[in-house]
Design an enzyme around this catalytic site. Structure first.
Site, PDB file in Angstrom:
ATOM      1  N   SER A 155      13.042  44.855 -44.177  1.00 54.42           N
ATOM      2  CA  SER A 155      13.089  43.445 -44.533  1.00 54.42           C
ATOM      3  C   SER A 155      11.846  42.712 -44.068  1.00 54.42           C
ATOM      4  O   SER A 155      11.080  43.202 -43.239  1.00 54.42           O
ATOM      5  CB  SER A 155      14.341  42.793 -43.935  1.00 54.42           C
ATOM      6  OG  SER A 155      14.050  42.284 -42.658  1.00 54.42           O
ATOM      7  N   LYS A 156      11.698  41.512 -44.620  1.00 53.72           N
ATOM      8  CA  LYS A 156      10.526  40.696 -44.288  1.00 53.72           C
ATOM      9  C   LYS A 156      10.446  40.437 -42.785  1.00 53.72           C
ATOM     10  O   LYS A 156       9.381  40.176 -42.247  1.00 53.72           O
ATOM     11  CB  LYS A 156      10.605  39.357 -45.030  1.00 53.72           C
ATOM     12  CG  LYS A 156      10.621  39.594 -46.509  1.00 53.72           C
ATOM     13  CD  LYS A 156      10.504  38.329 -47.317  1.00 53.72           C
ATOM     14  CE  LYS A 156      10.845  38.671 -48.749  1.00 53.72           C
ATOM     15  NZ  LYS A 156      10.076  38.184 -49.784  1.00 53.72           N
ATOM     16  N   ARG A 157      11.585  40.477 -42.142  1.00 51.73           N
ATOM     17  CA  ARG A 157      11.619  40.216 -40.711  1.00 51.73           C
ATOM     18  C   ARG A 157      10.782  41.250 -39.927  1.00 51.73           C
ATOM     19  O   ARG A 157      10.289  40.963 -38.842  1.00 51.73           O
ATOM     20  CB  ARG A 157      13.075  40.262 -40.263  1.00 51.73           C
ATOM     21  CG  ARG A 157      13.351  39.409 -39.076  1.00 51.73           C
ATOM     22  CD  ARG A 157      14.804  39.116 -38.936  1.00 51.73           C
ATOM     23  NE  ARG A 157      15.229  37.999 -39.757  1.00 51.73           N
ATOM     24  CZ  ARG A 157      16.477  37.620 -39.902  1.00 51.73           C
ATOM     25  NH1 ARG A 157      17.419  38.285 -39.317  1.00 51.73           N
ATOM     26  NH2 ARG A 157      16.788  36.583 -40.645  1.00 51.73           N
ATOM     27  N   ASP A 158      10.629  42.448 -40.496  1.00 54.01           N
ATOM     28  CA  ASP A 158       9.860  43.500 -39.806  1.00 54.01           C
ATOM     29  C   ASP A 158       8.431  43.036 -39.519  1.00 54.01           C
ATOM     30  O   ASP A 158       7.811  43.446 -38.544  1.00 54.01           O
ATOM     31  CB  ASP A 158       9.798  44.781 -40.651  1.00 54.01           C
ATOM     32  CG  ASP A 158      11.179  45.374 -40.892  1.00 54.01           C
ATOM     33  OD1 ASP A 158      12.128  44.930 -40.226  1.00 54.01           O
ATOM     34  OD2 ASP A 158      11.306  46.270 -41.745  1.00 54.01           O
ATOM     35  N   HIS A 195       7.949  36.047 -51.832  1.00 53.33           N
ATOM     36  CA  HIS A 195       7.171  37.089 -52.497  1.00 53.33           C
ATOM     37  C   HIS A 195       8.097  38.147 -53.091  1.00 53.33           C
ATOM     38  O   HIS A 195       9.266  38.230 -52.749  1.00 53.33           O
ATOM     39  CB  HIS A 195       6.244  37.760 -51.489  1.00 53.33           C
ATOM     40  CG  HIS A 195       5.149  36.860 -51.021  1.00 53.33           C
ATOM     41  ND1 HIS A 195       4.055  36.579 -51.793  1.00 53.33           N
ATOM     42  CD2 HIS A 195       4.995  36.165 -49.877  1.00 53.33           C
ATOM     43  CE1 HIS A 195       3.261  35.755 -51.131  1.00 53.33           C
ATOM     44  NE2 HIS A 195       3.813  35.488 -49.963  1.00 53.33           N
TER      45      HIS A 195
END
Ligand code: GLU
Length: 562
Positions: free
Chosen positions: A264-267, A17
């Site tokens: 980051s997307k990891r959040d 995304h």
């Protein structure tokens, strides 16, 4: 500034995304081009065949279009009745996977001029050398062994079709990047090795493709995140070797969470893992994820779920994921203008004042397009302050006209909460608009304000204190008034909000009591609580049958309380 028209570009890799940091890059590239009467170009960097996808490209283009960051040159898209992209200048195609001929021509030229060379080491051989360097505690750098080959041997191996990469021969002198935000950044030759420009599979690497494309597409200004600063001397070296003009560079600060971690997307995974652990879940709560994969994901800090699985899981577990991608902010009900305004401030300070002397923070896309420049860019980290964004959003939503709010809300609900559009037609949403828009911070919040309309007549609790205060306490009991009014209401023919309000008023006047004396019992009876949108609207959206059923249930409930 020279007479060359300014051309900026946004060059996403379609591997997921559109991250909020990418959106900020695109926005400021767009603004810089507009401010200078130039063009904004969009190029899809899809040379990583494995990780690129068409759905990701589509998502990125649509997110940009939704934000209103319009590109003149690039893939064509029709969105919301508007057209984006095109090839007016004839510098396309704009997908790197369709430009391999250009890259190969550039690579041949570099080989011929001695700026690049084939290298035949296998990945295993290189790995062994890397390990050796690590064991010897010296930094690994490609040792240029392929340059030692005699020209005969090289020709023979090429003729034989031996697998190889092509490496760029970095100059042995320092390279200074004249960055418009950071100032001069000099990198010494020790910091680079002869990097790969064509992979074993025949595809160019990012460094080669980006440099060739920026030149061929006439890009004059490259604005991108600071994570790319380390790449820029490589690009400059290629430009010099190919005789290209060097574009002007500006590297923007990275975006961090308020706690200093990188946004980051990891959040998102982190928040979902915490919720699952807090719930004590031991098996997967969603069908798209096996129990084994769920357990592995939960245990392994670096493991990330596929975006749609994560969204589904969050819904089931009932946790709000932190918004990271533009799509997340869309789903959370932010308006594009709010997001753009906030994003522009991540790194840029317009250095202007409001009339009351405070710093200017709220501005439109038009303002940005008229005023944006590198002068106001900060060098340090940009902190993403969700509380501030939410405050911007609440102000912007409250400032919409009722009709505009209803339109935006309907658009949003059609995409993200279809129960709302199934339940309310357009006219009803317009009736609800004034009551709702001042009570919600994002379009998504609207659902909470009218939550009472989404439960069955028997499906909500009566809040104890509210019942006591409105219906049971005091001399002239609310409950008695409510019972009497039920009779009057049952014969009311017009159940539109205004007619209901007038009817309640008339009834109260005839009983010589203030409107609140009846309004609160009614409100509690039909919603379970003492706070709701204006009374006429609240009853109106429920409809007469539902209102009467809820009153009856409330009367029964009160009987059981005394
Ligand atoms: N495709 C690269 C990325 O998405 C573009 C970097 C650049 O702007 O040069 O990170």
């Amino acid at each position: 500034m020279s007479n060359t028209p300014v051309i900026t570009r946004f060059a996403p890799s379609p591997t997921g995304h559109l991250h909020i940091g990418g959106a900020r890059t695109a926005l400021l590239c767009w603004a810089f081009a507009k401010r200078n009467g130039g063009r904004f170009l969009l190029r899809v960097e899809d040379t990583d065949q494995q990780r690129s996808s068409e759905s990701s490209t589509k998502g990125i283009l649509e997110d940009l279009a939704w934000l209103g960051i319009a590109w003149e040159d690039g893939p064509e898209l029709e969105f919301d009745g508007k057209r984006f992209g095109g090839d007016e200048r004839g510098v396309g195609p704009y997908f790197q996977s369709e430009r391999l001929g250009h890259y190969n021509a550039a690579i041949e030229k570099l080989i011929e001029s001695g700026h690049a060379y084939p290298a035949f080491e296998t990945p295993d051989e290189l790995e062994a050398k890397r390990k050796e360097a690590i064991d010897a505690k010296v930094g690994y750098k490609y040792d240029r062994a392929a340059l030692e080959l005699s020209s005969e041997e090289r020709a023979e191996r090429l003729a034989r079709g031996d697998e190889h990469v092509v490496r760029f021969k970095m100059p042995d002198t320092a390279i200074t990047v004249k960055d418009q935000i950071l100032g001069d950044v000099t990198l010494e030759p020790e910091e680079f090795d002869d990097f790969i420009i064509r992979k074993r599979d025949g595809f160019p690497t990012y460094h080669l493709a980006v440099t060739v494309d920026d030149a061929m597409m006439g890009v004059t200004h490259v604005l991108r995140g600071q994570e790319h600063l380390i790449n820029t001397p490589r690009h400059v070296a290629i430009q010099r070797a190919l005789g290209f003009d060097e574009p002007t560079y500006a590297h923007m600060p990275l975006i961090f969470n308020p706690d200093g971690s990188k946004m980051s997307k990891r959040d998102k995974d982190k928040a979902a893992k915490k919720a699952c652990k807090d719930e004590g879940l031991t098996s997967s709560p969603v069908s798209s994820l096996s129990d084994a994969d769920f357990a592995e994901w939960l245990k392994n800090k670096t493991k990330q779920l596929e975006s749609s699985t994560l969204v589904e899981l969050a819904r089931v577990v009932g946790v709000d994921l932190p918004e990271i991608d533009v799509e997340d902010f869309r789903r959370a009900g932010y308006l594009p203008g709010t997001l753009n305004n906030y994003l522009a401030l991540l790194g840029w300070n317009p250095k202007a004042k409001n009339e009351d002397g405070t710093d200017l923070e709220r501005f439109s896309m038009d303002y940005l397009a008229d005023h944006y420049g590198f002068e106001g860019m900060g060098k340090g980290q940009a902190k993403f302050d969700r509380v501030k964004l939410l405050a911007f959003s609440a102000d912007d939503i409250a400032a919409l006209s009722d009709d505009e709010f209803a339109t935006r809300w309907r658009e949003w609900a059609s995409a993200y909460d279809t129960e709302i559009v199934d339940r309310f037609d357009e006219a009803t949403m317009r009736v609800l608009a004034p009551a709702i828009k001042t009570r919600c911070k994002t379009l998504k919040d609207a659902r909470g304000v009218i939550g009472f309309a989404f439960v069955g007549d028997q499906g909500f609790e009566f809040e104890g204190k509210a019942v006591h205060k409105a219906l049971i306490k005091g001399e002239a009991k609310g409950l008695e008034l409510l019972k009497d009014y039920r009779e009057a209401l049952s014969s009311l023919a017009d159940f539109a909000p205004d007619a209901i309000e007038a009817h309640v008023k008339e009834f109260c006047e005839s009983r010589e009591v203030g409107m609140g004396k009846l309004a609160q019992p009614l409100r509690v009876a039909v919603t379970g609580d003492a706070v709701s949108p204006p009374l006429g609207v609240t009853l109106g959206v429920l409809g007469k049958d539902s209102v009467l059923a809820r009153i009856d249930r409330c009367v029964e409930h009160c009987a059981s309380q005394v």
